[in-house]
Design an enzyme around this catalytic site. Structure first.
Site, PDB file in Angstrom:
ATOM      1  N   CYS A  82       0.849  -1.319   0.154  1.00  0.00           N
ATOM      2  CA  CYS A  82      -0.362   0.231   0.117  1.00  0.00           C
ATOM      3  C   CYS A  82       1.237   0.822   0.397  1.00  0.00           C
ATOM      4  O   CYS A  82       1.743   1.606   0.566  1.00  0.00           O
ATOM      5  CB  CYS A  82      -1.497  -0.771   1.242  1.00  0.00           C
ATOM      6  SG  CYS A  82      -2.183  -1.499   1.296  1.00  0.00           S
ATOM      7  N   ARG A 105       4.435  -0.061  -5.213  1.00  0.00           N
ATOM      8  CA  ARG A 105       3.928  -0.565  -3.345  1.00  0.00           C
ATOM      9  C   ARG A 105       2.221  -1.613  -3.100  1.00  0.00           C
ATOM     10  O   ARG A 105       1.500  -2.150  -2.501  1.00  0.00           O
ATOM     11  CB  ARG A 105       4.248   0.383  -2.623  1.00  0.00           C
ATOM     12  CG  ARG A 105       4.919   1.203  -2.150  1.00  0.00           C
ATOM     13  CD  ARG A 105       4.784   2.072  -1.817  1.00  0.00           C
ATOM     14  NE  ARG A 105       4.726   1.593   0.227  1.00  0.00           N
ATOM     15  CZ  ARG A 105       5.817   1.404   0.503  1.00  0.00           C
ATOM     16  NH1 ARG A 105       7.185   1.882   0.436  1.00  0.00           N
ATOM     17  NH2 ARG A 105       5.615   0.793   1.864  1.00  0.00           N
ATOM     18  N   TRP A 122      -2.344  -3.038  -1.806  1.00  0.00           N
ATOM     19  CA  TRP A 122      -1.547  -3.989  -2.380  1.00  0.00           C
ATOM     20  C   TRP A 122      -3.657  -4.605  -0.608  1.00  0.00           C
ATOM     21  O   TRP A 122      -3.153  -4.760  -0.020  1.00  0.00           O
ATOM     22  CB  TRP A 122      -0.756  -4.256  -1.579  1.00  0.00           C
ATOM     23  CG  TRP A 122      -0.390  -5.704  -1.644  1.00  0.00           C
ATOM     24  CD1 TRP A 122       0.441  -6.305  -2.566  1.00  0.00           C
ATOM     25  CD2 TRP A 122      -0.207  -6.777  -1.045  1.00  0.00           C
ATOM     26  NE1 TRP A 122       0.252  -7.408  -3.493  1.00  0.00           N
ATOM     27  CE2 TRP A 122       0.675  -8.247  -1.887  1.00  0.00           C
ATOM     28  CE3 TRP A 122      -0.623  -6.677   0.830  1.00  0.00           C
ATOM     29  CZ2 TRP A 122       0.954  -9.245  -1.570  1.00  0.00           C
ATOM     30  CZ3 TRP A 122      -0.220  -8.166   1.358  1.00  0.00           C
ATOM     31  CH2 TRP A 122       0.343  -9.621  -0.115  1.00  0.00           C
ATOM     32  N   ASN A 150      -2.076   1.647   5.377  1.00  0.00           N
ATOM     33  CA  ASN A 150      -1.207   1.067   5.362  1.00  0.00           C
ATOM     34  C   ASN A 150      -0.467  -0.142   6.857  1.00  0.00           C
ATOM     35  O   ASN A 150       0.182   0.478   7.141  1.00  0.00           O
ATOM     36  CB  ASN A 150      -0.022   1.549   4.511  1.00  0.00           C
ATOM     37  CG  ASN A 150       1.247   0.423   4.473  1.00  0.00           C
ATOM     38  OD1 ASN A 150       1.062  -0.442   4.143  1.00  0.00           O
ATOM     39  ND2 ASN A 150       2.778   1.272   4.609  1.00  0.00           N
ATOM     40  N   GLY A 151      -0.980  -1.309   6.696  1.00  0.00           N
ATOM     41  CA  GLY A 151      -0.703  -1.934   7.890  1.00  0.00           C
ATOM     42  C   GLY A 151      -1.846  -3.304   7.663  1.00  0.00           C
ATOM     43  O   GLY A 151      -2.542  -3.360   6.980  1.00  0.00           O
ATOM     44  N   GLU A 190      17.787 -18.049  -7.772  1.00  0.00           N
ATOM     45  CA  GLU A 190      16.818 -16.451  -7.810  1.00  0.00           C
ATOM     46  C   GLU A 190      16.622 -16.355  -8.976  1.00  0.00           C
ATOM     47  O   GLU A 190      14.927 -15.547  -9.629  1.00  0.00           O
ATOM     48  CB  GLU A 190      18.347 -15.330  -7.921  1.00  0.00           C
ATOM     49  CG  GLU A 190      17.662 -13.805  -8.012  1.00  0.00           C
ATOM     50  CD  GLU A 190      17.501 -13.400  -7.354  1.00  0.00           C
ATOM     51  OE1 GLU A 190      16.485 -13.461  -6.640  1.00  0.00           O
ATOM     52  OE2 GLU A 190      17.108 -11.825  -8.043  1.00  0.00           O
ATOM     53  N   LYS A 223      13.050 -15.228 -10.264  1.00  0.00           N
ATOM     54  CA  LYS A 223      12.389 -13.331 -10.908  1.00  0.00           C
ATOM     55  C   LYS A 223      12.036 -13.860 -12.316  1.00  0.00           C
ATOM     56  O   LYS A 223      10.461 -13.457 -13.148  1.00  0.00           O
ATOM     57  CB  LYS A 223      13.636 -13.682 -12.136  1.00  0.00           C
ATOM     58  CG  LYS A 223      14.946 -12.049 -11.377  1.00  0.00           C
ATOM     59  CD  LYS A 223      14.503 -11.512 -10.974  1.00  0.00           C
ATOM     60  CE  LYS A 223      13.864 -11.011  -9.478  1.00  0.00           C
ATOM     61  NZ  LYS A 223      14.403 -11.129  -8.199  1.00  0.00           N
ATOM     62  N   GLU A 226       7.651 -15.142 -10.786  1.00  0.00           N
ATOM     63  CA  GLU A 226       7.607 -13.413  -9.863  1.00  0.00           C
ATOM     64  C   GLU A 226       7.133 -12.722 -11.418  1.00  0.00           C
ATOM     65  O   GLU A 226       5.734 -12.306 -11.328  1.00  0.00           O
ATOM     66  CB  GLU A 226       8.244 -13.204  -9.025  1.00  0.00           C
ATOM     67  CG  GLU A 226       9.475 -12.691  -9.412  1.00  0.00           C
ATOM     68  CD  GLU A 226       9.791 -11.237  -8.527  1.00  0.00           C
ATOM     69  OE1 GLU A 226       9.272 -11.390  -7.260  1.00  0.00           O
ATOM     70  OE2 GLU A 226      10.866 -11.567  -8.302  1.00  0.00           O
ATOM     71  N   HIS A 281      18.232 -36.377  -7.259  1.00  0.00           N
ATOM     72  CA  HIS A 281      17.661 -36.734  -5.784  1.00  0.00           C
ATOM     73  C   HIS A 281      15.741 -36.440  -6.270  1.00  0.00           C
ATOM     74  O   HIS A 281      15.202 -36.722  -5.637  1.00  0.00           O
ATOM     75  CB  HIS A 281      17.724 -36.261  -4.536  1.00  0.00           C
ATOM     76  CG  HIS A 281      19.557 -36.402  -4.261  1.00  0.00           C
ATOM     77  ND1 HIS A 281      19.677 -37.899  -4.255  1.00  0.00           N
ATOM     78  CD2 HIS A 281      20.469 -35.924  -4.761  1.00  0.00           C
ATOM     79  CE1 HIS A 281      21.076 -38.009  -4.194  1.00  0.00           C
ATOM     80  NE2 HIS A 281      21.381 -37.142  -4.619  1.00  0.00           N
ATOM     81  N   LYS A 341       5.970  -4.252  -3.926  1.00  0.00           N
ATOM     82  CA  LYS A 341       7.474  -4.044  -3.431  1.00  0.00           C
ATOM     83  C   LYS A 341       8.053  -3.768  -2.159  1.00  0.00           C
ATOM     84  O   LYS A 341       8.964  -5.250  -1.929  1.00  0.00           O
ATOM     85  CB  LYS A 341       8.176  -2.498  -4.054  1.00  0.00           C
ATOM     86  CG  LYS A 341       9.568  -2.130  -4.053  1.00  0.00           C
ATOM     87  CD  LYS A 341       9.898  -3.195  -5.559  1.00  0.00           C
ATOM     88  CE  LYS A 341      11.660  -3.347  -4.914  1.00  0.00           C
ATOM     89  NZ  LYS A 341      11.659  -4.081  -6.362  1.00  0.00           N
TER      90      LYS A 341
HETATM   91  O1  M6R Z   1      12.437  -4.248   0.861  1.00  0.00           O
HETATM   92  P1  M6R Z   1      12.956  -6.546   0.849  1.00  0.00           P
HETATM   93  O2  M6R Z   1      14.528  -6.673  -0.018  1.00  0.00           O
HETATM   94  O3  M6R Z   1      12.865  -6.785   2.071  1.00  0.00           O
HETATM   95  O4  M6R Z   1      12.092  -7.345   0.677  1.00  0.00           O
HETATM   96  C1  M6R Z   1      12.342  -9.053   0.312  1.00  0.00           C
HETATM   97  C2  M6R Z   1      11.300  -9.826  -0.698  1.00  0.00           C
HETATM   98  O5  M6R Z   1      10.204  -9.348  -0.440  1.00  0.00           O
HETATM   99  C3  M6R Z   1      11.837  -9.381  -2.016  1.00  0.00           C
HETATM  100  O6  M6R Z   1      13.277  -9.488  -2.023  1.00  0.00           O
HETATM  101  C4  M6R Z   1      11.210  -9.885  -3.067  1.00  0.00           C
HETATM  102  O7  M6R Z   1      11.217 -11.380  -2.972  1.00  0.00           O
HETATM  103  C5  M6R Z   1      11.214  -9.505  -4.789  1.00  0.00           C
HETATM  104  N1  M6R Z   1       9.441  -9.396  -5.449  1.00  0.00           N
HETATM  105  C6  M6R Z   1      12.475 -10.447  -4.923  1.00  0.00           C
HETATM  106  O8  M6R Z   1      12.035  -9.724  -7.301  1.00  0.00           O
END
Ligand code: M6R
Length: 615
Positions: free
Chosen positions: A2, A27, A77, A103-104, A488, A492, A495, A511, A610
């Site tokens: 948010c 956000r 969000w 927000n929260g 990673e 990527k 997501e 395995h 984010k």
């Molecule tokens: O702001 P942060 O680095 O703590 O965020 C952690 C994760 O939410 C963040 O890395 C998330 O996995 C990303 N969307 C990955 O691309």
């Protein structure tokens, strides 16, 4: 999670609020809304499901946007209640006189809702946030002649959970009240005007001066000044800071998406993160933010690393780095797991928390838990002034600049380089020889140039992406330093393109995951020429023998691999600890192009935000 904006001054609020919401859309983008005084002083509220562009279009079409010079806005969000018009913020009191954005998460919302319903309040949404606006209204009516901010203060003292809130009322038309507990709020200070936002991005085009509210603080903004108090009503000194973000940093600068821009920024980011810290001429690494703590860090029996998502992947590489260079045992945990087990951590230990945003709820909670147990906490954050940055005992900023794309790219690389610098600085006072240290520093120095060479060949990745864009699953394999890169790469891809992908240590394939291999399953193999090369080559053969398609990321000059894999992307030769920083680039580009080819919204993947400020 948010985005919140607010404005009070002499300009028209509506365009400023919409512009601010666009800057905060990373956000959350489930719904958006604004509230401001309208005709006859009554609050004018417009909110709807969808993004800010849709809100802007609807407001434009409505033709009745008031010329108010005060207002609040929200981009959501969804946590409690589906993304819909009725669950959008602002939430409004029953008589329409108070509007609130939040927000929260209000954890005791269910109990409060029952109480308020008993007092005759009717709820219009399924959100936790709505209780707060009715509670403020209820308490304000209970206390004759009470100030608006007193009612808000009382309400906040009743709620449990996390909040960043911004509240306006038609009965107090020249004031905005903001408060924070767990969710960030920044106040931008202009000439006779004030801006509110969840982070600094929406502020920098109007002012450089800002106040970051601390947890438990509340501020009242009027056109002629502002005051900060604790929610318990004690006056606080507002520390005004200079914002150091440039406007270009939060704009796309000609790129189609923020993610692509941020991928291409990485060579420059590497320079920024090392500037003034890696000094090859002098053979030293200088980390100002931890200098007073180096002795404690070096003598720690164990270093814990906690993070979430991509930052956790960086943490895994950190484990390899610190163990290799500093020879200190490292344990890496998901922050969410660490906090809910009974971790063995005490005053001798060090916890390194890694977070791009510096606001991730689980990481923050894990860090606070470590602090309570007396451990020294070192924060690695990108967002200056963020909660984790402020609450850590010591820290190292990643200086990657604002990262707007929801998929983290440049922040990851910057985190890994910070961890490499930390490992080398720790190793320097331990067993690391001058010669190895010098070599490593030289390698770091050459990193930006090597990254640039890879990015110059981005069209190769685009072509390869065309071959794989139709697949619905993918497997990523890597060993050693490149195992976290496999994780990673898979994250990527899933997501932003919604392709199911798994990252595995290459040797683990046998395995279980090998059962998945068929002609439909692309396998991305990180196969640089390092100590594991031969083993990884065997893994490639095993995949091919089962009809799988292989995209290998290999070292320049490795002609042998071209015969074994279907596609090869070459990266420059480098020391093993540098290779993950090179291999990750084609994987970032691959996921970007696959997502673009599949027509996905790259910067705003579905269901994501984010900054994850809720558990
Ligand atoms: O702001 P942060 O680095 O703590 O965020 C952690 C994760 O939410 C963040 O890395 C998330 O996995 C990303 N969307 C990955 O691309």
């Amino acid at each position: 999670m948010c985005g919140i904006v607010g404005y009070i001054g002499s300009r028209k609020a509506a365009p400023l609020l919409l512009q601010g919401l666009k800057r905060l859309e990373y956000r959350g983008y489930d719904s958006a809304g604004v509230a401001m005084p309208g005709e006859g002083g009554r609050l004018w509220v417009h909110k709807q499901k969808g993004d800010v562009a849709a809100l802007e279009a609807a407001m434009g079409a409505s033709g009745d946007v008031p010329p108010a010079t005060i207002g609040i806005g929200h981009t959501r969000w969804a946590t409690h209640g589906d993304p819909s018009d009725r669950n959008s913020h602002p939430h409004v009191s029953m008589d329409g006189s108070i509007a609130l954005i939040h927000n929260g998460i209000i954890e005791n919302h269910a109990a409060l809702r029952i109480e308020l319903e008993e007092h005759g309040y009717r709820f219009m949404s399924d959100t936790d946030s709505e209780v707060l606006v009715h509670l403020i209204d209820h308490l304000w009516k209970q206390i004759p002649f009470a100030a608006f901010e007193s009612a808000i203060r009382q309400a906040l003292s009743v709620v449990e959970g996390a909040y960043g809130v911004c509240v306006v009322s038609s009965r107090e038309p020249d004031m905005i009240v903001v408060a924070r507990h767990g969710s960030p709020i920044v106040i931008g200070i202009g000439e006779g005007e004030y801006f509110v936002a969840s982070d600094a991005a929406p502020l920098v085009e109007y002012t450089r001066r800002a106040v970051y509210l601390a947890d438990g603080e509340m501020a009242v903004l009027r056109r002629d000044g502002f005051s900060v108090q604790s929610i318990g009503s004690v006056k606080q000194e507002a520390a005004v800071v200079e914002l150091d973000i440039e406007l270009e940093e939060i704009e796309k600068g000609g790129y189609e998406h923020f993610m692509l821009k941020e991928i291409f920024e990485q060579p420059e980011v590497m320079r920024d993160v090392m500037r003034g810290r890696v000094l090859p001429g002098e053979g030293i690494i200088q980390l100002g933010g931890v200098s007073g703590y180096l002795a404690a860090l070096r003598s720690a029996p164990r270093i814990h690393i906690c993070a979430c998502g991509t930052s956790w992947h960086a943490g895994l590489i950190g484990e390899y780095l610190i163990e290799e260079f500093a020879r200190i045992p490292v344990e890496v945990d998901y922050a969410s797991e660490f906090r809910y087990r009974s971790p063995l951590i005490g005053p001798e230990d060090v916890m390194v928390v890694i977070s791009q945003s510096g606001e991730t709820a689980d990481t923050l909670a894990a860090m606070r838990m470590a602090k309570e147990r007396g451990a020294t906490v070192l924060g690695i954050c990108n967002v200056v002034g963020s909660t984790i940055a402020r609450e850590s005992d010591c820290g190292i900023y990643t200086h990657a600049g604002p990262e707007i794309g929801v998929a983290s790219t440049k922040a990851f690389s910057a985190q890994v380089v910070v961890l490499a610098m930390l490992a080398l600085a720790l190793g320097r006072g331990r067993a690391l020889t001058e010669e190895r240290f010098g070599e490593a520093v030289r390698e770091l120095h050459e990193l930006p140039g090597k990254m640039r060479r890879i990015l110059e060949r981005h069209q190769e990745v685009e072509r390869i992406a065309g071959e794989y864009a139709g697949a619905d699953h993918a497997l990523y394999l890597g060993r050693g330093y490149n195992f976290p890169v496999a994780l990673e790469g898979a994250l990527k891809l899933k997501e932003i393109s919604y392709v199911h992908a798994e990252g595995y240590p290459a040797a683990e394939m046998k395995h279980g995951p090998i059962a998945l291999i068929d002609e439909e399953m692309p396998v991305v193999v990180l196969a640089p020429q390092d100590a594991n090369y031969r083993k990884v080559r065997s893994n490639i053969e095993e995949v091919r023998a089962r009809g799988g398609r292989v995209l290998a990321v290999a070292t320049e000059g490795d002609r042998e691999i071209a015969r074994a894999a279907d596609h090869v992307f070459y990266v420059p030769d480098a020391a093993p600890f540098i290779v993950p920083l090179l291999c990750v680039l084609p994987l970032q580009l691959l996921s970007y192009h696959v997502a673009a080819l599949r027509g996905c919204n790259v910067d705003r993947p579905r269901n994501l935000a984010k900054s994850v400020t809720v558990e």
